[in-house]
Design an enzyme around this catalytic site. Structure first.
Site, PDB file in Angstrom:
ATOM      1  CD  GLU A  76      84.838   5.318  18.194  1.00  0.00           C
ATOM      2  OE1 GLU A  76      84.353   6.760  18.255  1.00  0.00           O
ATOM      3  OE2 GLU A  76      85.171   5.147  19.085  1.00  0.00           O
ATOM      4  CB  CYS A  84      85.050   8.920  20.533  1.00  0.00           C
ATOM      5  SG  CYS A  84      85.372   7.561  20.960  1.00  0.00           S
TER       6      CYS A  84
END
Length: 535
Positions: A306, A340
């Site tokens: 990720e 994020c």
């Protein structure tokens, strides 16, 4: 026994400066708070009382390998980002410790994979229960080492614990398959088996949740793990190790090897290239992810990643302005913009642009309060370090030099070097750094657009695609845009999208694989086809 007492004494000496108001002294069986006034300057002592009752058992400084707390040859300091003061000294593991941790994890895997799914489920549930019982202490550790406002830290601990709860249930749902073949005397079976040892490398912005999201799935599948936490926030990973031990997770199943930024590269390479490691799971920057992919390629390891994002937040003319502003506030300023999936660029259609910018600015001024994470009412803590502040500052200066207008904020905050004012820019254009470089800070740049096609083109121009958001009341437009955005996750009239039940991950250079949800456990399982003949 003497060795155990010596280790505890070492931990106490290291933690003598760890967390204001929580000085520790050794005693048989663990560490207890020392009496006397809180050390450090008044800036730190102002919240000493909030940490004074912290469980000594959770304040660990050594590595956790094979079920034992082990010191390293060297230590490194962990700093409070709010003040810059050292919180404590933590074991600085190197290649030797990393390889020992992998060996311990592999030996444990040979036993753990044979443990029944029901028992693995029970142990994960016990770990979850202990997290809930200790949620206040765990939250305060997060705030101390990351600067995250305490209210958000409490939210992270619950989110983190819920991954253990979720995967404790998924552990009992690992099903295989039976395939009917053309041959009457054959049967085809598909088994799902644990892949092996997983190297888990986690970031500082969610120091607890990013661990349990990976580790919960791995342990539920029957894998074992070696966790290398971010050098900025190792205390959360070590506290989780203590609770895993208390829950009865067998020795070697969960290992933690903290290390300094100086050692991070070689430690990461050591665990990612070790032949006993079968899986790499990483959350962090795209640049580092590419390096780890190179390491994985040499021995063809399974990889989940990720990575970075550049989340667009699109507001169409049909949107409800108040709803869009509420979503923008939640999406942009959670964890001071250091997530994020934070919105990185706001694309606002011309007809609603002025109303949105005005309402957004008013909401920022009314609802955002910069301060120390332990202070009640704080919504915006410090950034993790001064380098992060410099990046935001650089993007603001670049935008202003190219014609952007500062609506509110725009500079460092007077509280200290790691604080930056929540900032809103308008008249932003696509040639500015903030539109094609992930910010990871409290900066909201607004780009005006005219057509739906234009907005989609701007949003999809990025080479990353983690999350995207848009606000519209047009049903047909909602379907079109949701399908056309090149991202792994879409928030439609919603600014907060993360949930343990839903798959988390991106497309393009934002990563590989998915975490959480019923799909998360598959990242740690191999399919084996068995052909049974002669029937």
């Amino acid at each position: 026994m003497a060795t155990c007492i010596w280790l505890r004494s070492c931990g106490a000496r290291r933690l003598g400066s760890t967390f204001p108001g929580c000085r520790l002294r050794p005693r048989a069986g663990g560490l207890v708070p020392a009496s006397g006034p809180a050390p450090g300057p008044a800036q730190l002592r102002c919240y000493a009382g909030r940490l004074a009752g912290l469980s000594a058992a959770l304040l660990r400084t050594d590595s956790f390998v094979g079920g034992r707390w082990l010191p390293a040859a060297a230590t490194f300091p962990v700093q409070d980002p709010a003040s810059g003061a050292a919180l404590g000294m933590v074991a600085d593991c190197g290649v030797r410790e990393a390889r020992a941790a992998v060996r311990a994890a592999y030996e444990a895997f040979c036993r753990w994979r044979e443990v029944s799914a029901k028992e693995r489920s029970s142990l994960l549930r016990k770990w979850y229960n202990l997290m809930i019982q200790n949620k206040d202490d765990l939250a305060r550790i997060i705030t101390a080492e990351s600067g995250k406002p305490l209210k958000e830290a409490h939210g992270e601990i619950l989110y983190s614990a819920f991954f253990l709860e979720w995967f404790s249930e998924e552990a009992r749902r690992v099903y295989g398959d039976i395939i009917h073949t053309p041959a009457k005397d054959r049967r085809a079976l598909v088994l799902k088996q644990p892949i092996g040892v997983a190297a888990v490398i986690t970031p500082w912005n969610f120091p607890s949740a990013m661990i349990t999201r990976k580790v919960g799935a791995a342990l539920a599948a029957g894998c074992t793990v070696v966790v290398k936490p971010a050098e900025d926030t190792p205390f959360s990973a070590l506290a989780l190790a203590e609770l895993a031990s208390q829950a009865g997770i067998p020795s070697g199943v969960y290992n933690v090897i903290p290390c300094s930024r100086k050692n991070a590269k070689e430690v990461g390479e050591a665990i990612c290239t070790d032949p006993l490691v079968s899986k790499i799971s990483f959350t962090g920057s795209t640049t580092t992810g590419k390096i780890l992919l190179h390491h994985a390629a040499n021995s063809v390891k399974r990889v989940s990643m990720e990575l970075g994002g550049l989340a667009p937040f699109i507001v169409f003319d049909s949107a409800n302005v108040d709803q869009a502003v509420a979503g923008a506030m939640a999406s942009k300023f959670r964890n001071t913009g250091q997530t994020c999936v934070c919105s990185n660029q706001f694309l606002v259609q011309r007809g609603i642009h002025d109303a949105f910018v005005k309402a957004f600015a008013e909401a920022m001024k009314k609802n955002l309060r910069v301060g120390n994470g332990f202070e009640e009412g704080t919504t915006q803590g410090p950034l993790i370090n001064e380098k992060a502040v410099e990046k935001v500052e650089k993007q603001v200066n670049d935008a202003v030099s190219k014609g952007a207008t500062v609506v509110t904020g725009g500079k460092r905050h007077q509280l200290g070097k790691n604080f930056f004012e929540p900032t809103l820019l308008c008249n932003v254009t696509q040639d500015m750094l903030c539109t094609h470089e992930e910010t990871f800070g409290p900066l909201a740049p607004v780009i005006k657009f005219d057509t739906e096609e234009e907005a989609i083109a701007i949003a999809n121009a990025a080479d990353v695609g983690l999350a995207g958001y848009f606000y519209s009341q047009d049903p047909a437009q909602i379907w079109r845009v949701a399908e056309q955005l090149e991202v792994g996750m879409v928030g439609v009239n919603e600014g907060l999208i993360s949930s343990v039940e839903c798959p988390f991950g991106g497309v393009k250079q934002s990563g590989l694989g998915r975490e959480g949800s019923k799909y998360g456990i598959d990242e740690y399982l191999e399919l084996k086809y068995v052909c049974y003949g002669g029937l």
